[in-house]
Design an enzyme around this catalytic site. Structure first.
Site, PDB file in Angstrom:
ATOM      1  N   ARG A 127     -25.014 -24.845  -1.701  1.00 51.48           N
ATOM      2  CA  ARG A 127     -23.798 -25.130  -2.240  1.00 51.48           C
ATOM      3  C   ARG A 127     -23.755 -26.015  -2.772  1.00 51.48           C
ATOM      4  NH1 ARG A 127     -23.696 -19.171  -2.716  1.00 51.48           N
ATOM      5  NH2 ARG A 127     -25.157 -18.629  -4.818  1.00 51.48           N
ATOM      6  N   LYS A 149     -22.906 -40.806  -6.630  1.00 53.78           N
ATOM      7  CA  LYS A 149     -23.906 -40.432  -7.239  1.00 53.78           C
ATOM      8  C   LYS A 149     -25.888 -39.855  -6.478  1.00 53.78           C
ATOM      9  CE  LYS A 149     -23.035 -43.445 -12.135  1.00 53.78           C
ATOM     10  NZ  LYS A 149     -23.678 -43.515 -12.750  1.00 53.78           N
ATOM     11  N   GLU A 191     -26.514 -57.807  -7.104  1.00 54.44           N
ATOM     12  CA  GLU A 191     -25.153 -56.329  -7.400  1.00 54.44           C
ATOM     13  C   GLU A 191     -24.065 -57.298  -6.803  1.00 54.44           C
ATOM     14  OE1 GLU A 191     -25.555 -53.514  -9.209  1.00 54.44           O
ATOM     15  OE2 GLU A 191     -27.371 -52.849  -8.776  1.00 54.44           O
ATOM     16  N   LYS A 235     -16.742 -51.395  -6.114  1.00 57.59           N
ATOM     17  CA  LYS A 235     -16.853 -50.198  -6.248  1.00 57.59           C
ATOM     18  C   LYS A 235     -15.543 -49.039  -6.105  1.00 57.59           C
ATOM     19  CE  LYS A 235     -20.838 -47.271  -7.275  1.00 57.59           C
ATOM     20  NZ  LYS A 235     -21.590 -47.142  -7.642  1.00 57.59           N
ATOM     21  N   GLU A 245     -17.921 -41.130 -14.610  1.00 57.11           N
ATOM     22  CA  GLU A 245     -18.169 -42.041 -15.459  1.00 57.11           C
ATOM     23  C   GLU A 245     -17.591 -41.510 -16.932  1.00 57.11           C
ATOM     24  OE1 GLU A 245     -21.938 -44.043 -14.403  1.00 57.11           O
ATOM     25  OE2 GLU A 245     -22.087 -44.078 -16.603  1.00 57.11           O
ATOM     26  N   ARG A 249     -16.081 -46.090 -15.304  1.00 59.58           N
ATOM     27  CA  ARG A 249     -17.096 -46.545 -14.293  1.00 59.58           C
ATOM     28  C   ARG A 249     -18.558 -46.982 -15.306  1.00 59.58           C
ATOM     29  NH1 ARG A 249     -19.644 -42.198  -9.330  1.00 59.58           N
ATOM     30  NH2 ARG A 249     -21.089 -43.533  -8.898  1.00 59.58           N
ATOM     31  N   ASN A 253     -22.349 -50.525 -14.844  1.00 55.59           N
ATOM     32  CA  ASN A 253     -23.976 -50.394 -15.320  1.00 55.59           C
ATOM     33  C   ASN A 253     -24.439 -51.788 -16.310  1.00 55.59           C
ATOM     34  OD1 ASN A 253     -24.258 -48.236 -15.154  1.00 55.59           O
ATOM     35  ND2 ASN A 253     -23.993 -47.407 -16.772  1.00 55.59           N
ATOM     36  N   HIS A 256     -27.600 -53.680 -16.075  1.00 62.28           N
ATOM     37  CA  HIS A 256     -28.854 -52.149 -16.804  1.00 62.28           C
ATOM     38  C   HIS A 256     -29.389 -52.609 -17.337  1.00 62.28           C
ATOM     39  CE1 HIS A 256     -26.804 -52.575 -12.375  1.00 62.28           C
ATOM     40  NE2 HIS A 256     -27.329 -51.897 -11.781  1.00 62.28           N
ATOM     41  N   HIS A 260     -32.995 -51.746 -16.920  1.00 59.53           N
ATOM     42  CA  HIS A 260     -33.374 -50.933 -16.853  1.00 59.53           C
ATOM     43  C   HIS A 260     -34.800 -50.835 -17.855  1.00 59.53           C
ATOM     44  CE1 HIS A 260     -30.247 -48.055 -15.291  1.00 59.53           C
ATOM     45  NE2 HIS A 260     -30.951 -48.141 -13.988  1.00 59.53           N
ATOM     46  N   HIS A 273     -35.371 -53.639  -8.693  1.00 58.59           N
ATOM     47  CA  HIS A 273     -33.827 -53.507  -9.139  1.00 58.59           C
ATOM     48  C   HIS A 273     -32.950 -54.385  -9.081  1.00 58.59           C
ATOM     49  CE1 HIS A 273     -31.162 -50.996 -11.514  1.00 58.59           C
ATOM     50  NE2 HIS A 273     -30.110 -51.051 -10.270  1.00 58.59           N
TER      51      HIS A 273
HETATM   52  N1  GLY Z   1     -24.734 -47.481  -9.645  1.00 60.65           N
HETATM   53  C1  GLY Z   1     -23.457 -47.581 -10.442  1.00 60.65           C
HETATM   54  C2  GLY Z   1     -23.046 -46.307 -10.544  1.00 60.65           C
HETATM   55  O1  GLY Z   1     -22.726 -45.452  -9.278  1.00 60.65           O
HETATM   56  O2  GLY Z   1     -21.464 -45.563 -11.228  1.00 60.65           O
END
Ligand code: GLY
Length: 367
Positions: A127, A149, A191, A235, A245, A249, A253, A256, A260, A273
């Protein structure tokens, strides 16, 4: 050269350290102070892939062992197609075999795939145990390793299975980029450019002023350190204001949405990517000009910078605009049936909007 960027999250603040020879200082960073990030004597499971481990595994392990940790390793096959639940099972098996405890930690040594999977295994094993990110690609350094993430792909889509799990430490050693293939370096640069457009105009202008940004060897230590520090700061700023998010946040994107779709329609072959994000930023930039989010000269500056990084700028000719639109409807960024787009607001800021029409997207794709 060393910079420390705090990520001031209320329940788990941590630091991103950018340090030459950071790999050799990893153990000391984890062990230092009266309340070490991971107590010396604890077990650490170092997760990597065979190629990265061959290059950097011994240094990372030696630094951890010298600081008093007991280290085992778990090597996973390299590549996005192995970012699956069966690879996670391999990490669990290693954790079980090694008797990992609640106070033990996982250490991810590798690019985004290793980082995302190690983070997810750490989020779920017992956990939740600690994870330390040691990214070895530019893309993982400036994006994937920060912000918590984690996850794996489902056969039907990328990153559909995952969890938020913040690392205890992100240790970036810029010198490992020396061995990163040029194409992957450029992918990470996409990026970096993104942060310049959506958050940090100074970073954008630093990249514009640099003689070349398309290969590691042209950058020099000082410029590379600036690029890494400012990108990680961007970031960290965004994530610490909106960890899960709920709003802000989503600006990360930028590029993206169409990116994507391009990656997916190309079946993740022939375009990586970062390249897809570069193509997506160019398309989003055109929409932004047509809707007066920014000016034509600003759009052109973005285009020139992406070209300077020798990244692609055009939708691959084999993809039809209609197919891209259809795919956008199924994207994670759709909310109430509306495709959510990130639009630059001048250089150095961005907003998320659901107000872009099909016709406006089509016009940008056709341009
Ligand atoms: N790669 C986008 C984020 O971390 O929100």
């Amino acid at each position: 050269m060393q910079s420390v960027i705090p990520v001031p999250l209320p329940h788990q603040p941590y630091e991103v350290v950018v340090a030459s020879a950071g790999l050799d200082h990893l153990g000391a960073w984890l062990a230092k102070g009266e309340t070490p990030l991971v107590k010396p004597g604890q077990k650490l499971l170092l997760v990597s892939n065979p190629a990265i481990f061959k290059r950097y595994g011994d240094r990372a392990r030696a630094s951890l062992t010298q600081a008093g940790y007991t280290v085992e390793t778990c090597l996973l096959p390299a590549g996005e197609r192995y970012k699956t639940l069966s690879s996670i099972q391999k990490i669990y098996d290693a954790a079980l075999g090694f008797h990992l405890e609640r106070k033990s930690a996982l250490v991810a040594l590798g690019g985004g795939v290793v980082g995302d999977m190690t983070g997810f295994a750490a989020a779920t094993w017992l956990r939740g145990v600690s994870v330390v990110q040691v990214p070895t690609s530019l893309l993982a350094m400036v994006d994937a390793s920060i912000g918590g993430k984690t996850g794996v792909n489902h056969p039907q889509g990328k990153n559909l299975i995952g969890a938020f799990h913040q690392p205890r430490l992100v240790m970036i050693d810029p010198t490992v980029l020396k061995t990163l293939p040029t194409r992957e370096f450029r992918a990470g640069m996409a990026e970096v450019i993104k942060y310049g457009v959506i958050w940090d105009r100074d970073l954008f202008e630093t990249l514009e002023a640099a003689p070349r940004i398309d290969q590691y060897r042209y950058l020099g230590d000082e410029l590379l350190n600036t690029i890494l520090t400012r990108s990680c700061q961007a970031k960290a700023d965004v994530v610490s204001q909106d960890e899960k998010e709920a709003g802000l946040r989503a600006i990360l994107n930028y590029g993206h949405t169409i990116g994507h779709a391009v990656e997916s329609l190309m079946r993740y072959r022939g375009v990586n990517h970062g390249e897809a994000v570069a193509i997506g930023m160019v398309a989003a930039g055109k929409i932004a000009t047509s809707l007066n989010y920014w000016t034509k000269p600003e759009e052109t500056r973005q285009l020139k910078l992406i070209e300077k990084a020798r990244l692609p700028t055009a939708i691959p000719p084999q993809l039809a605009a209609d197919d891209i639109l259809t795919l956008l409807q199924g994207d994670k960024k759709v909310e109430d049936g509306q495709v959510r787009f990130v639009m630059p607001k001048g250089l150095g800021a961005a907003v998320v909007t659901g107000d872009i029409t099909r016709a406006q997207i089509l016009a940008a794709l056709a341009a």
